[in-house]
Design a protein around this motif. Structure first.
Motif, short mmCIF file in Angstrom:
data_model
loop_
_atom_site.label_atom_id
_atom_site.label_comp_id
_atom_site.label_asym_id
_atom_site.label_seq_id
_atom_site.Cartn_x
_atom_site.Cartn_y
_atom_site.Cartn_z
N TYR A 170 0.62 -1.28 0.26
CA TYR A 170 0.67 -0.10 0.13
C TYR A 170 0.73 1.32 -0.02
CZ TYR A 170 -4.54 -2.64 0.86
OH TYR A 170 -5.35 -3.36 1.09
N GLY A 171 2.21 1.19 0.03
CA GLY A 171 3.11 2.47 -0.25
C GLY A 171 3.11 2.99 2.04
N ASN A 172 3.36 2.13 2.53
CA ASN A 172 2.96 3.10 3.97
C ASN A 172 4.12 1.66 4.53
OD1 ASN A 172 1.00 4.17 3.64
ND2 ASN A 172 -0.48 2.32 4.15
N LEU A 173 5.02 2.17 5.52
CA LEU A 173 6.18 2.58 5.63
C LEU A 173 6.03 1.07 6.99
CD1 LEU A 173 9.01 2.63 6.44
CD2 LEU A 173 8.02 4.17 8.82
N CYS A 174 6.36 -0.08 6.47
CA CYS A 174 6.70 -1.85 6.81
C CYS A 174 7.77 -1.69 7.85
CB CYS A 174 7.04 -2.48 5.73
SG CYS A 174 6.15 -4.20 6.65
N GLU A 175 8.86 -1.94 7.70
CA GLU A 175 10.07 -2.41 8.42
C GLU A 175 10.99 -2.49 7.95
OE1 GLU A 175 9.75 -6.57 9.69
OE2 GLU A 175 8.46 -7.10 7.31
N GLY A 176 11.93 -2.49 8.09
CA GLY A 176 14.19 -3.21 8.30
C GLY A 176 13.87 -4.93 7.59
N THR A 177 14.67 -5.19 6.95
CA THR A 177 14.87 -6.26 5.89
C THR A 177 15.19 -7.61 7.87
OG1 THR A 177 17.75 -6.36 6.34
CG2 THR A 177 16.24 -5.18 4.37
N ALA A 178 15.70 -6.76 8.43
CA ALA A 178 16.22 -7.57 10.25
C ALA A 178 15.49 -6.68 11.39
CB ALA A 178 17.27 -8.35 10.44
N THR A 179 14.61 -5.99 11.32
CA THR A 179 14.64 -4.49 12.43
C THR A 179 13.18 -3.98 11.98
OG1 THR A 179 14.46 -3.12 10.73
CG2 THR A 179 17.14 -4.03 12.17
N ASN A 180 12.47 -3.82 13.50
CA ASN A 180 11.33 -2.83 12.79
C ASN A 180 11.85 -1.31 12.89
OD1 ASN A 180 10.51 -5.43 14.96
ND2 ASN A 180 8.91 -4.84 13.57
N VAL A 181 10.81 -0.65 12.99
CA VAL A 181 11.10 0.46 12.94
C VAL A 181 10.27 1.70 13.63
CG1 VAL A 181 11.80 0.55 10.66
CG2 VAL A 181 9.19 1.43 10.84
N PRO A 192 5.07 1.36 13.00
CA PRO A 192 3.78 0.86 11.92
C PRO A 192 3.08 -0.68 12.80
CG PRO A 192 6.07 0.96 10.63
CD PRO A 192 5.96 0.94 12.29
N PRO A 193 1.98 -0.38 12.70
CA PRO A 193 1.21 -1.25 13.39
C PRO A 193 1.24 -3.09 12.30
CG PRO A 193 -0.19 -0.43 11.19
CD PRO A 193 1.26 0.58 11.08
N LEU A 194 1.14 -3.93 12.84
CA LEU A 194 1.51 -5.57 12.71
C LEU A 194 0.36 -5.47 11.47
CD1 LEU A 194 1.19 -7.74 15.64
CD2 LEU A 194 3.75 -6.20 14.57
N ALA A 242 13.91 5.34 14.01
CA ALA A 242 15.33 4.15 15.50
C ALA A 242 14.66 3.57 14.29
CB ALA A 242 15.26 4.28 16.35
N VAL A 243 15.87 1.96 14.75
CA VAL A 243 15.57 0.69 13.69
C VAL A 243 15.38 -0.02 15.81
CG1 VAL A 243 16.03 0.85 11.73
CG2 VAL A 243 18.14 0.39 13.04
N SER A 244 15.11 -1.46 15.73
CA SER A 244 14.72 -1.71 16.75
C SER A 244 14.47 -3.56 16.37
CB SER A 244 13.97 -2.05 17.49
OG SER A 244 12.96 -1.83 17.05
N SER A 245 15.93 -4.63 16.91
CA SER A 245 16.23 -5.73 17.16
C SER A 245 16.68 -6.12 18.02
CB SER A 245 16.78 -6.10 15.53
OG SER A 245 18.46 -5.55 15.70
N SER A 246 16.68 -7.73 18.31
CA SER A 246 16.93 -7.88 19.60
C SER A 246 18.55 -8.07 19.54
CB SER A 246 16.58 -9.96 19.33
OG SER A 246 15.64 -10.20 19.74
N THR A 247 19.01 -7.67 18.30
CA THR A 247 21.02 -7.46 18.52
C THR A 247 20.98 -6.09 18.81
OG1 THR A 247 20.80 -7.88 16.07
CG2 THR A 247 21.22 -9.79 17.39
N ARG A 248 20.44 -5.00 17.76
CA ARG A 248 20.67 -3.73 18.24
C ARG A 248 20.24 -2.63 19.13
NH1 ARG A 248 22.38 -1.20 12.70
NH2 ARG A 248 21.67 -3.50 11.30
N GLY A 249 19.01 -3.78 20.03
CA GLY A 249 18.10 -2.87 20.90
C GLY A 249 17.52 -1.49 20.27
#
Length: 290
Positions: A170-181, A192-194, A242-249
């Motif tokens: 839909y052209g909305n912001l989603c995530e990174g390849t290995a991160t949430n945003v 972004p919502p699930l 900012a991005v988030s993941s288990s390894t990045r915080g």
């Protein structure tokens, strides 16, 4: 250090084969996994990771692995690592299968691997020219079918970055390849919502819980509230990322599409609240499903 591998209920020697050439996880990526950060010798948020592993397995039609067995494998890997392991991966596949998409009747394959991998120091990102399909059969699943992410990371690396940020169809912001945003915009922090197709990241969920508890104005965005064009606002300095993941915080994105970015003050507070709470509670309880 060499990777430490536990498979079939026992630790394996370095280089010892543990997966058959006909394993469906190897031939077609038919499996799920979790990557778990190790903090001061303790696997962080292990209960939540195992709950998501079970969810992902159920989503692709696999029986969840025995939680006690996985915990035994993680404990064995950490003990063998002698305090050097900083990251653990748990991988579950459907096991031996034919040379095709249909699964075989073989037992599932369960492998736990421990490595000493440094935490990424920062994040430089680019916009991916591809989109995440929020209606995919694998949307929201931590699947080993990761080739599209590998392609996008290589694209990012070719641009001098280490992460690619995706829109959904839909052209909305989603995530990174290995991160949430997370986006700081208009005096609050949004993610972004699930329903956008993003993964229900463990760090994403905890950052939301602990950030709100710390009285930081943050919430899940409404569908369509964060169009991909918000990245233009971020480059213009009108918003922050900012991005988030288990390894990045929760980690500031310092550069986007070649433009240096200032860190958002609210996002700094989210990161600090997350780190403080993580130190105090290394295995947060799994939220109840209603």
């Amino acid at each position: 250090m060499n990777p430490i591998v536990w498979a079939g209920g026992t630790l394996r020697e370095p280089g010892e084969p543990v997966v058959a050439a006909t394993d469906h996880g190897f031939t077609v990526g038919d499996g799920v996994f979790e990557t778990i950060a190790v903090r001061d010798g303790t696997p962080f948020a292990l209960s939540r990771h195992l709950a998501r592993l079970a969810y992902s397995a159920d989503r692709i039609g696999l029986a969840a692995p025995d939680g006690a067995a996985v915990r035994d494998g993680v404990a064995a890997v950490l003990e063998a690592g002698g305090g050097a392991v900083t990251r653990v991966r748990v991988t579950l596949t459907s096991g031996d299968g034919p040379m095709g998409s249909a699964r075989g009747e073989g037992p599932r394959t369960l492998v736990v691997t421990g490595v000493d991998a440094p935490k990424p120091r920062g994040c430089r990102a680019v916009r991916a020219p591809w989109k995440r399909n929020e209606r995919s059969a694998l949307a929201g699943v931590k699947s080993t079918s990761y080739a599209e992410n590998a392609v996008m990371v290589e694209f990012a690396r070719s641009k001098g970055a280490d992460e690619a940020i995706l829109a959904n169809t839909y052209g909305n912001l989603c995530e990174g390849t290995a991160t949430n945003v997370f986006v700081e915009r208009g005096g609050e922090v949004l993610t972004p919502p699930l329903a956008s197709g993003c993964l229900a990241g463990i760090t994403r969920g905890l950052a939301l819980e602990w950030g709100v508890r710390a009285a930081i104005p943050m919430r899940v965005a409404a569908p369509g509230e964060l169009p991909m064009s918000v990245l233009d606002e971020i480059i213009a300095g009108e918003a922050h990322l900012a991005v988030s993941s288990s390894t990045r915080g929760v980690q500031h994105v310092s550069n986007l599409d070649g433009h240096d970015l200032a860190a958002g003050q609210l996002l700094r507070k989210v990161s600090a609240a997350y780190e403080l709470a993580a130190e105090r509670n290394p295995d947060p309880a799994v939220p109840s499903r209603r």
